[in-house]
Design a protein around this motif. Structure first.
Motif, PDB file in Angstrom:
ATOM      1  N   SER A  66       3.304  94.523  93.741  1.00 21.94           N
ATOM      2  CA  SER A  66       4.319  93.956  94.234  1.00 21.94           C
ATOM      3  C   SER A  66       5.616  94.842  94.431  1.00 21.94           C
ATOM      4  O   SER A  66       6.364  95.084  93.277  1.00 21.94           O
ATOM      5  N   HIS A 107      -5.016  83.760  92.275  1.00 25.16           N
ATOM      6  CA  HIS A 107      -3.857  83.447  93.071  1.00 25.16           C
ATOM      7  C   HIS A 107      -2.729  84.647  92.667  1.00 25.16           C
ATOM      8  O   HIS A 107      -2.781  85.007  91.580  1.00 25.16           O
ATOM      9  N   ASN A 108      -1.650  84.925  93.657  1.00 24.13           N
ATOM     10  CA  ASN A 108      -0.782  85.976  93.265  1.00 24.13           C
ATOM     11  C   ASN A 108       0.331  85.673  93.930  1.00 24.13           C
ATOM     12  O   ASN A 108       0.196  85.287  95.265  1.00 24.13           O
ATOM     13  N   GLU A 109       1.570  85.767  93.587  1.00 29.90           N
ATOM     14  CA  GLU A 109       2.922  85.561  94.422  1.00 29.90           C
ATOM     15  C   GLU A 109       4.072  86.468  93.927  1.00 29.90           C
ATOM     16  O   GLU A 109       4.086  86.800  92.734  1.00 29.90           O
ATOM     17  N   ASP A 110       5.085  86.670  94.584  1.00 34.96           N
ATOM     18  CA  ASP A 110       6.236  87.376  94.016  1.00 34.96           C
ATOM     19  C   ASP A 110       7.421  86.502  94.342  1.00 34.96           C
ATOM     20  O   ASP A 110       7.626  85.578  95.262  1.00 34.96           O
ATOM     21  N   GLN A 135       6.486  88.956  89.234  1.00 32.29           N
ATOM     22  CA  GLN A 135       5.262  89.069  89.471  1.00 32.29           C
ATOM     23  C   GLN A 135       4.200  87.975  88.891  1.00 32.29           C
ATOM     24  O   GLN A 135       4.133  87.910  87.726  1.00 32.29           O
TER      25      GLN A 135
END
Length: 152
Positions: A66, A107-110, A135
């Motif tokens: 990220s 699943h991933n996200e910022d 993150q």
């Protein structure tokens, strides 16, 4: 399960130490801060940590980087105990958080809490106008999900 959370120290030429540490620890999941990746090919290798981390943790098949900010230098007065704290990386680097895992990241996200991914060329407004993000990674371990939040 072995989880390591670590600030890899942006202003240190410590790739050899990082390599040795990660090889010795043999972690299942690592959550890192101040990790760097080259944007410009002429940026200094000694301040670029992702290739070293990846080489040392080849057993961790899943990863999520990220980038939070990019810069080619850093300069502050009266910082880290120095009257003038100054670095020139000889090219732009991305800096941010990095998760590597033996287990699948499903699943991933910022989630940015201070501006978005920012290119910094003027340090006079830092840290007031810094980029910061959480993150978030959901990691599947057997039939359960672990939510990992990595923040600098």
């Amino acid at each position: 399960m072995k989880l390591i959370c670590l600030n890899v120290a942006l202003f240190e030429e410590n790739n050899e130490k990082l390599f040795k540490f990660f090889k010795e620890q043999n972690a299942d999941i690592i959550a890192l801060q101040e990790v760097t990746k080259k944007i410009d090919t002429n940026a200094k290798d000694e301040f670029t940590s992702i290739p070293t981390i990846d080489q040392a943790t080849q057993n961790l098949a899943y990863s999520f980087f990220s980038p939070v900010k990019s810069f080619r230098n850093f300069e502050q007065n009266n910082f880290h105990g120095k009257e003038l704290f100054s670095f020139d990386f000889n090219g732009f680097l991305n800096s941010g958080e990095y998760i590597r895992s033996k287990y699948e990241i499903i699943h991933n996200e910022d989630v940015f809490v201070m501006t978005g991914n920012k290119k910094i060329t003027d340090w006079s407004k830092w840290p007031k106008e810094d980029s910061k993000a959480f993150q978030i990674a959901d990691i599947k371990i057997n039939n359960k999900t672990l939510r990992l939040i990595n923040y600098h």
